[in-house]
Design a protein around this motif. Structure first.
Motif, PDB file in Angstrom:
ATOM      1  N   ASN A  24      -1.087  -4.663  -0.813  1.00 13.97           N
ATOM      2  CA  ASN A  24      -1.337  -4.432   0.599  1.00 13.97           C
ATOM      3  C   ASN A  24      -1.629  -2.950   0.884  1.00 13.97           C
ATOM      4  OD1 ASN A  24      -1.584  -5.650   3.101  1.00 13.97           O
ATOM      5  ND2 ASN A  24       0.563  -5.404   3.615  1.00 13.97           N
ATOM      6  N   LEU A  25      -0.825  -2.075   0.312  1.00 17.21           N
ATOM      7  CA  LEU A  25      -0.982  -0.639   0.547  1.00 17.21           C
ATOM      8  C   LEU A  25      -2.298  -0.103  -0.003  1.00 17.21           C
ATOM      9  CD1 LEU A  25       2.669   0.531  -0.194  1.00 17.21           C
ATOM     10  CD2 LEU A  25       1.491   0.677   2.021  1.00 17.21           C
ATOM     11  N   VAL A  26      -2.738  -0.638  -1.121  1.00 19.79           N
ATOM     12  CA  VAL A  26      -4.026  -0.202  -1.685  1.00 19.79           C
ATOM     13  C   VAL A  26      -5.143  -0.459  -0.677  1.00 19.79           C
ATOM     14  CG1 VAL A  26      -5.753  -0.741  -3.468  1.00 19.79           C
ATOM     15  CG2 VAL A  26      -3.354  -0.392  -4.106  1.00 19.79           C
ATOM     16  N   ARG A  41      -1.020   9.937   2.326  1.00 16.27           N
ATOM     17  CA  ARG A  41       0.390   9.506   2.315  1.00 16.27           C
ATOM     18  C   ARG A  41       0.508   8.068   1.845  1.00 16.27           C
ATOM     19  NH1 ARG A  41       4.662   8.651   0.933  1.00 16.27           N
ATOM     20  NH2 ARG A  41       6.637   8.961   2.031  1.00 16.27           N
ATOM     21  N   ILE A  42      -0.420   7.211   2.257  1.00 15.57           N
ATOM     22  CA  ILE A  42      -0.379   5.827   1.785  1.00 15.57           C
ATOM     23  C   ILE A  42      -0.632   5.782   0.281  1.00 15.57           C
ATOM     24  CG2 ILE A  42      -1.452   3.540   1.914  1.00 15.57           C
ATOM     25  CD1 ILE A  42      -1.967   4.106   4.907  1.00 15.57           C
ATOM     26  N   GLU A  43      -1.599   6.569  -0.197  1.00 16.35           N
ATOM     27  CA  GLU A  43      -1.861   6.611  -1.637  1.00 16.35           C
ATOM     28  C   GLU A  43      -0.635   7.106  -2.403  1.00 16.35           C
ATOM     29  OE1 GLU A  43      -5.439   8.952  -1.778  1.00 16.35           O
ATOM     30  OE2 GLU A  43      -6.718   7.180  -1.477  1.00 16.35           O
ATOM     31  N   GLN A  44       0.058   8.086  -1.847  1.00 14.41           N
ATOM     32  CA  GLN A  44       1.305   8.560  -2.464  1.00 14.41           C
ATOM     33  C   GLN A  44       2.325   7.426  -2.504  1.00 14.41           C
ATOM     34  OE1 GLN A  44       3.182  11.947  -0.505  1.00 14.41           O
ATOM     35  NE2 GLN A  44       5.160  11.419  -1.383  1.00 14.41           N
ATOM     36  N   HIS A  45       2.391   6.667  -1.416  1.00 12.96           N
ATOM     37  CA  HIS A  45       3.370   5.577  -1.368  1.00 12.96           C
ATOM     38  C   HIS A  45       2.988   4.435  -2.313  1.00 12.96           C
ATOM     39  CE1 HIS A  45       7.000   3.897   0.142  1.00 12.96           C
ATOM     40  NE2 HIS A  45       6.412   2.808   0.573  1.00 12.96           N
ATOM     41  N   VAL A  46       1.701   4.245  -2.564  1.00 18.00           N
ATOM     42  CA  VAL A  46       1.287   3.262  -3.568  1.00 18.00           C
ATOM     43  C   VAL A  46       1.900   3.644  -4.914  1.00 18.00           C
ATOM     44  CG1 VAL A  46      -0.675   2.361  -4.902  1.00 18.00           C
ATOM     45  CG2 VAL A  46      -0.855   2.552  -2.415  1.00 18.00           C
ATOM     46  N   GLU A  47       1.812   4.920  -5.265  1.00 17.18           N
ATOM     47  CA  GLU A  47       2.384   5.388  -6.540  1.00 17.18           C
ATOM     48  C   GLU A  47       3.908   5.243  -6.525  1.00 17.18           C
ATOM     49  OE1 GLU A  47       0.657   5.956  -9.269  1.00 17.18           O
ATOM     50  OE2 GLU A  47      -1.062   5.416  -8.014  1.00 17.18           O
ATOM     51  N   GLU A  48       4.531   5.576  -5.392  1.00 15.56           N
ATOM     52  CA  GLU A  48       5.980   5.386  -5.279  1.00 15.56           C
ATOM     53  C   GLU A  48       6.336   3.913  -5.454  1.00 15.56           C
ATOM     54  OE1 GLU A  48       6.893   9.032  -2.123  1.00 15.56           O
ATOM     55  OE2 GLU A  48       6.742   6.983  -1.372  1.00 15.56           O
ATOM     56  N   THR A  49       5.557   3.048  -4.850  1.00 18.23           N
ATOM     57  CA  THR A  49       5.814   1.609  -4.915  1.00 18.23           C
ATOM     58  C   THR A  49       5.701   1.098  -6.347  1.00 18.23           C
ATOM     59  OG1 THR A  49       5.070   1.340  -2.635  1.00 18.23           O
ATOM     60  CG2 THR A  49       5.061  -0.638  -4.006  1.00 18.23           C
ATOM     61  N   ARG A  50       4.697   1.558  -7.068  1.00 16.76           N
ATOM     62  CA  ARG A  50       4.556   1.167  -8.484  1.00 16.76           C
ATOM     63  C   ARG A  50       5.781   1.616  -9.284  1.00 16.76           C
ATOM     64  NH1 ARG A  50      -1.651   2.976  -8.384  1.00 16.76           N
ATOM     65  NH2 ARG A  50      -2.514   0.941  -7.758  1.00 16.76           N
ATOM     66  N   ARG A  51       6.204   2.845  -9.045  1.00 14.71           N
ATOM     67  CA  ARG A  51       7.376   3.364  -9.748  1.00 14.71           C
ATOM     68  C   ARG A  51       8.639   2.613  -9.337  1.00 14.71           C
ATOM     69  NH1 ARG A  51      10.874   6.533  -8.313  1.00 14.71           N
ATOM     70  NH2 ARG A  51       9.782   7.469  -6.576  1.00 14.71           N
TER      71      ARG A  51
END
Length: 160
Positions: A24-26, A41-51
């Motif tokens: 969804n975030l992507v 910020r959303i792209e940063q949160h995509v990476e946070e979400t993967r982690r």
């Protein structure tokens, strides 16, 4: 079912939740191309979400469980469908912001419950890792709360 098994089940739900939200975030990051701050910020949160998904996987394994492939597959499919739901609409940014804000608060509630559950069974190491995730979710929720009024104003101006 033991308390540990119940927590493993809930952690599997959290893992699937993270996978669905990543999809969804992507899409929401792509939708935010007109606002570089929001997009970044959303792209940063995509990476946070993967982690975060990897951290939750590790928590499942620490407690002696396995990640549920069927929950994960369903979550990815659901996330892909949900990500397309608001497109193409003139107020996509507002709808995305509302959906993301609600999702962040759902995650916050889930992680608070999981932290309490892990502390209840003495899984302090898992609780500490989940607390790190909780802090990231709270930070993203605050960011979205700050950005929502601007998205609303922009959508109303575009409609005028």
């Amino acid at each position: 079912m033991t308390s540990r098994e119940k927590i493993i089940d809930w952690l599997n739900d959290a893992h699937a939740m993270e996978l669905a939200l990543e999809e969804n975030l992507v899409r929401h990051a792509k939708d935010a191309e007109g606002d570089v701050t929001v997009q970044a910020r959303i792209e940063q949160h995509v990476e946070e979400t993967r982690r975060q998904a990897e951290i939750v996987r590790g928590c499942v394994e620490t407690l002696g469980g396995e990640v549920s492939g069927s929950k994960d597959a369903f979550a990815k499919m659901f996330g892909a469908m949900q990500g397309m739901a608001n497109r193409p609409m003139a107020d996509t940014m507002v709808k995305n912001a509302l959906a993301d804000y609600a999702a962040e608060h759902f995650e916050i509630a889930c992680y608070r419950a999981l932290i309490d559950a892990c502390e209840e069974i003495g899984a302090q190491d898992v609780s500490v890792r989940l607390t790190e995730i909780l802090r990231e979710e709270e930070a993203m929720a605050r960011f979205l709360e700050q950005k929502l009024p601007g998205a609303v104003r922009t959508a109303l101006a575009d409609a005028a």
